[in-house]
Design a protein around this motif. Structure first.
Motif, mmCIF file in Angstrom:
data_model
loop_
_atom_site.group_PDB
_atom_site.id
_atom_site.type_symbol
_atom_site.label_atom_id
_atom_site.label_comp_id
_atom_site.label_asym_id
_atom_site.label_seq_id
_atom_site.Cartn_x
_atom_site.Cartn_y
_atom_site.Cartn_z
ATOM 1 N N PRO A 177 1.078 9.769 1.381
ATOM 2 C CA PRO A 177 0.927 8.820 0.267
ATOM 3 C C PRO A 177 -0.501 8.687 -0.221
ATOM 4 N N GLU A 178 -1.487 8.764 0.680
ATOM 5 C CA GLU A 178 -2.862 8.536 0.238
ATOM 6 C C GLU A 178 -3.498 9.779 -0.383
ATOM 7 N N ALA A 228 -0.140 6.456 -3.223
ATOM 8 C CA ALA A 228 -0.651 5.188 -2.692
ATOM 9 C C ALA A 228 -1.261 4.344 -3.805
ATOM 10 N N ARG A 236 4.040 0.792 -11.941
ATOM 11 C CA ARG A 236 3.539 1.255 -10.640
ATOM 12 C C ARG A 236 4.640 1.236 -9.603
ATOM 13 N N LYS A 237 5.423 0.163 -9.588
ATOM 14 C CA LYS A 237 6.519 0.084 -8.620
ATOM 15 C C LYS A 237 7.536 -0.895 -9.178
ATOM 16 N N PHE A 259 -0.381 4.203 -6.858
ATOM 17 C CA PHE A 259 0.682 3.675 -7.707
ATOM 18 C C PHE A 259 1.718 2.891 -6.917
ATOM 19 N N GLY A 260 1.426 2.636 -5.619
ATOM 20 C CA GLY A 260 2.333 1.842 -4.801
ATOM 21 C C GLY A 260 3.630 2.536 -4.473
ATOM 22 N N ILE A 261 3.608 3.827 -4.341
ATOM 23 C CA ILE A 261 4.824 4.600 -4.075
ATOM 24 C C ILE A 261 4.910 4.887 -2.585
ATOM 25 N N THR A 262 6.008 4.525 -1.994
ATOM 26 C CA THR A 262 6.255 4.772 -0.569
ATOM 27 C C THR A 262 6.820 6.172 -0.385
ATOM 28 N N GLN A 271 -8.024 8.326 -5.635
ATOM 29 C CA GLN A 271 -7.159 7.209 -6.029
ATOM 30 C C GLN A 271 -7.818 6.368 -7.111
ATOM 31 N N ALA A 331 10.848 4.771 -6.862
ATOM 32 C CA ALA A 331 9.726 4.584 -7.791
ATOM 33 C C ALA A 331 10.074 5.154 -9.154
ATOM 34 N N GLU A 374 15.314 -0.059 -0.373
ATOM 35 C CA GLU A 374 14.229 -0.023 -1.336
ATOM 36 C C GLU A 374 14.692 0.602 -2.645
#
Length: 881
Positions: free
Chosen positions: A430-431, A491, A879-880, A493-496, A860, A466, A463
């Motif tokens: 993610p990062e 990460a 973003r999410k 964009f808050g995506i898991t 990021q 995204a 969940e």
């Protein structure tokens, strides 16, 4: 007292008869040689004249050739005759010279004559030279000479033959003047004045023949030759030849010869032969009056917002969007007198639709202004058309036929979009951040471009996937191509972790047209556990290739040892030299493969350090193995290759060759040993890696079971107590996905147990045996299979409870293994048992992670900056959800 005086000299002359005989011989000699000199001079003049006369009957004898002929002919008078007279007249005037000439024919008589002549020239008194004796000797020689014919001693006489030849040549010249007086007089003039411009006389004469003609480039052309009225000959045929091309023949028709030559592209000379006439015509192919340039002034429709533009029509085709107006401007290479056009419907276009307006052709003349001619404005509908042009220049030469401009009526096509610099599929944490380019293109201007993404979970979860978009930039009506860089960071964009489908989009200015998307790119955003398992697979492949390379290097070492046993002289034999060359090439290939493998290992090491969940000891072993591989690719294997290359140098002495092979074997032994050490360290790291993946795999299975439970709990109010056949289709799909996921998890757990058993058999680790025994005793296989059956019958509550129970079990086993791993040296620092080497590596590892973290943060930040700019010019990107 006076001295007595010297007696007077006494001189005796040769007898008169002998003197008269010698005088007669001299006169005869002089007469013959003077006649030869005159005859030779006349022959030279006549031959040179007749040569000019004869050559002029064949070709246009150039002035320099006539000058050479004249000089050669006159030289017989000016050079040969004086030389001849000097030799036979001037040098044969004395009696002694005549005596020597006679001696060539009568050596004895000539010698005596020469002696007598020398006696008469001697001066002395009676005491030294007896006059009586000299007179007697002279009388004897005179009597002997009187018995001979001295004329027989003359040199070969050619005066009669030469005079006859001169008379014959004079007769030929007289005949030439008598039979062809004009030709003779003309040849005489050209002979006497070789550098004058006197025209060669021919019996065949033409009426004003052309000497230069410009013809159409590449087109057949005609040449007509007309016989002059005063031509002495009128040949029935004439021939012409263009350069080195095959010649042409034609018949005489009404006093004219008509020739038709094929089209030419290069300047050349036509040589005509009519009787004895040879005429040259210089031909220069030139293009017909044509266009220097053709341009179209296009006025696009108003909605495009594009100003009118001028388009060069190099290919004769102009494309304009429907609704445009167009004018054609032609610039010619010569001023035009007239020009016209007449549009016609293009024959290469499909039939128009029934509702399309009919095509009405229009004819007209072009407005001419100097070298420019232009059409009036014409509207472009839905039917393409062609515009043929005709023109004539001020010289009356028509332009090229068939020149036309095609006007294609184009529809405003949808834009296109491409993603560049990114693989079609990619796995990432993610990062991490992926950088790529979005290329948008449109035939009439790009309005804007950006990216969209949508997520999809690969296992059941509560969940929401995204979904979002981000505009990268605006275009303009003039921008047919936009290339924007993009940075995508899950990460940021808050995506898991999930599967992300990423696409680029573009828009153009056509009214009410939606977005056009690129081919999708699939990004698999992984958890650290999944990422570790992926790295384990890559590590396995790397070790396998390293082992294969080590086996290959060992085989090369065996062959080098065989060569080492040979003497230096044997090594320099041709067959062994080829073996050494083959070994060198094979070693170069090993070096190349090792370099590639090292680069892959470096990338694997960076990814492993980024993961964060991989043990320090594992990373250390990987680093040690990487260091050995770097030394092998940069130092050890190049040394072996270098020594093998030195061993087969032609300038080597046998001792030098043998020494190089020995050194190559020694270096290769070190390289093989280092390879084996690197493999051992890599295998050790791989065993630790494998032990760590058991923790990740247990956590993954636990997470999947929790996901199934969470997805069922979220849908309780809709699915509890309802038959499967009565469920909403979306809930039916949810149950089906949960069932499929449960089957996959059960399969993964079975493989996990089998891998644990194999790992324990290799390592004898008690903790792994304990977990394996507990899993078997718990009968987790049966339990997971029961959950799958419960899901199939929509016993959601029971399935949820059982899923949570087995998830807790799997999590507990993972914690046990993780605790055992930390106890055996994994985890972090602390403690005073670390040696300095471990501390250095741990420091280096921390620095590496800090650098990676800093790089991720910068990437990021760049992605968030793009997101901020996008939100300022358009609705905020999601973003999410």
């Amino acid at each position: 007292m006076a001295l007595p005086s010297t007696p007077p000299a006494h001189q005796v002359v040769i007898p008169e008869a002998l003197r008269l005989q010698l005088d007669d011989f001299r006169r005869h000699l002089w007469r013959v040689k003077i006649m030869e000199a005159v005859a030779a001079g006349v022959i030279g003049l006549l031959v040179s004249f007749l040569l000019v006369y004869g050559l002029d009957r064949i070709w246009q004898t150039p002035g320099w050739a006539r000058l050479v002929i004249l000089v050669a002919g006159v030289s017989l008078f000016t050079v040969f005759a004086p030389f001849w007279l000097h030799r036979w007249v001037w040098r044969q005037r004395r009696e002694s010279q005549l005596a020597r000439l006679i001696a060539r024919r009568y050596p004895g008589l000539g010698d005596r004559l020469l002696g007598v002549i020398e006696l008469q020239d001697q001066v002395g008194n009676a005491d030294t030279l007896s006059p009586r004796l000299r007179e007697a000797a002279m009388e004897a020689v005179a009597i002997e000479a009187g018995k001979r014919k001295l004329d027989e001693a003359l040199p070969p006489q050619r005066h009669r033959r030469w005079a006859l030849a001169a008379l014959l040549l004079a007769g030929i010249a007289a005949a030439a003047f008598t039979l062809t007086p004009r030709a003779g007089l003309n040849a005489l003039q050209r002979w006497l004045m070789p550098l004058s411009n006197t025209e060669r006389y021919t019996f065949t004469r033409l009426e004003n023949p052309p000497f230069y003609r410009a013809v159409a480039f590449g087109e057949a052309f005609e040449i007509t030759l007309t016989l002059s009225k005063n031509s002495e000959e009128r040949p029935a045929k004439a021939a012409g030849r263009y350069g080195l091309q095959p010649g042409l023949e034609t018949q005489l028709e009404n006093g004219n010869y008509h020739f038709t030559f094929p089209g030419q592209q290069d300047p050349g000379t036509i040589i005509f032969r009519v009787g004895d006439l040879r005429h040259e015509l210089r031909v220069e192919p030139v293009p017909r009056p044509g266009m220097e340039s053709v341009a179209a002034v296009v006025i696009p429709p108003a909605y495009l917002g594009i100003p009118e533009k001028t388009v060069d029509l190099n290919a004769g085709v102009v494309s304009a969007v429907e609704g445009s107006k167009i004018r054609i401007d032609l610039t010619t290479n010569r001023p035009l007198a007239t020009a016209s056009f007449g549009p016609t419907r293009s024959q290469t276009i499909e039939e128009p639709k029934a509702d399309a307006p009919p095509y009405v052709p229009s004819l007209g003349v072009l407005e001419i202004s100097g070298l420019v001619a232009r059409t009036p404005l014409m509207e472009i509908g839905v039917i393409p058309f062609e515009i043929p042009f005709e023109w004539t220049d001020h010289l009356g030469l028509a332009g090229e036929s068939g020149f036309r401009v095609r006007v294609d009526a184009l529809k405003d096509a949808p834009p296109t979009c491409y993603l560049q610099g990114i693989d079609r599929q990619k796995v990432m944490l993610p990062e991490e951040t992926v950088d790529f380019e979005v290329l948008a293109e449109d035939d009439f201007g790009v309005k804007q471009t950006g990216i969209e993404w949508s997520g999809q979970f690969t296992r059941p979860t509560d969940e929401v996937p995204a979904k979002g978009e981000m505009k990268l930039g605006d275009g303009s009506p003039e921008d047919r191509r936009i290339n924007k860089t993009a940075a995508f960071s899950p990460a940021a964009f808050g995506i898991t972790p999930q599967k992300i489908t990423l696409r680029g989009y573009s828009e153009d200015y056509f009214p009410n047209r939606g977005r056009v998307y690129s081919e999708p790119v699939t990004l698999y955003v992984l958890t650290r556990d999944e990422h570790a398992q992926l790295l384990k697979s890559r590590f396995d492949r790397t070790i396998s290739e390293l082992e294969d390379l080590a086996r290959r290097e060992q085989e090369l070492l065996d062959e080098n040892r065989r060569l080492e046993r040979l003497g230096g002289d044997e090594l320099q034999q041709e067959k062994n030299t080829k073996r050494l060359e083959g070994q060198e090439q094979a070693e170069a290939e090993s070096k190349r493969r090792m370099k590639e493998l090292t680069e892959r290992m470096e990338n694997l090491m960076k990814d492993a350090a980024r993961n964060g969940d991989i043990q320090k000891d594992t990373l250390k072993k990987m680093a040690e193995s990487l260091k050995s591989m770097q030394e092998l690719s940069q130092e050890d294997l190049p040394k072996v290759e270098e020594k093998l290359a030195d061993s087969h140098e032609q300038s080597n002495a046998p001792e030098k060759t043998g020494k190089d092979v020995i050194q190559a074997v020694e270096e290769q032994k070190k390289a093989v040993d280092k390879m084996q050490a690197a493999i051992a360290k890599a295998n050790e790291a791989n065993r630790q890696f494998e032990a760590g993946t058991f923790v990740n795999r247990l956590k993954k299975a636990a997470g999947e079971q929790n996901g199934i439970a969470s997805s069922l709990i979220e849908a309780y109010e809709r699915i509890l107590g309802v038959k499967s056949s009565k469920l909403d289709p979306s809930d039916q799909r949810r149950l089906s996905e949960a069932t499929s996921q449960q089957a996959n998890t059960a399969s993964d757990v079975r493989w996990l147990q089998e891998d644990l058993g194999n790992y324990f058999a290799r390592t004898k680790g008690d903790s792994f045996k304990q977990i394996l025994d507990e899993m078997k005793a718990s009968q987790i296989d049966i339990g997971l299979e029961e959950i799958r059956n419960l899901l199939g019958n929509n016993h959601s509550y029971t399935a949820t409870e059982n899923s949570k129970k087995w998830a807790d079990k799997l999590t507990g086993w993972a914690k046990k293994l993780e605790g055992e791993k930390d106890k055996n040296g994994g985890g972090g620092g602390g403690g005073g048992g670390q040696n300095p080497e471990d501390e250095d590596f741990e420091f280096m590892l921390r620095v590496m992670k800090l650098v990676q973290t800093e790089q991720d943060l910068r990437a990021q930040t760049r992605a968030l900056e793009q997101l901020r700019r996008s939100s300022e010019t358009s609705p905020p990107a999601t973003r999410k959800p």
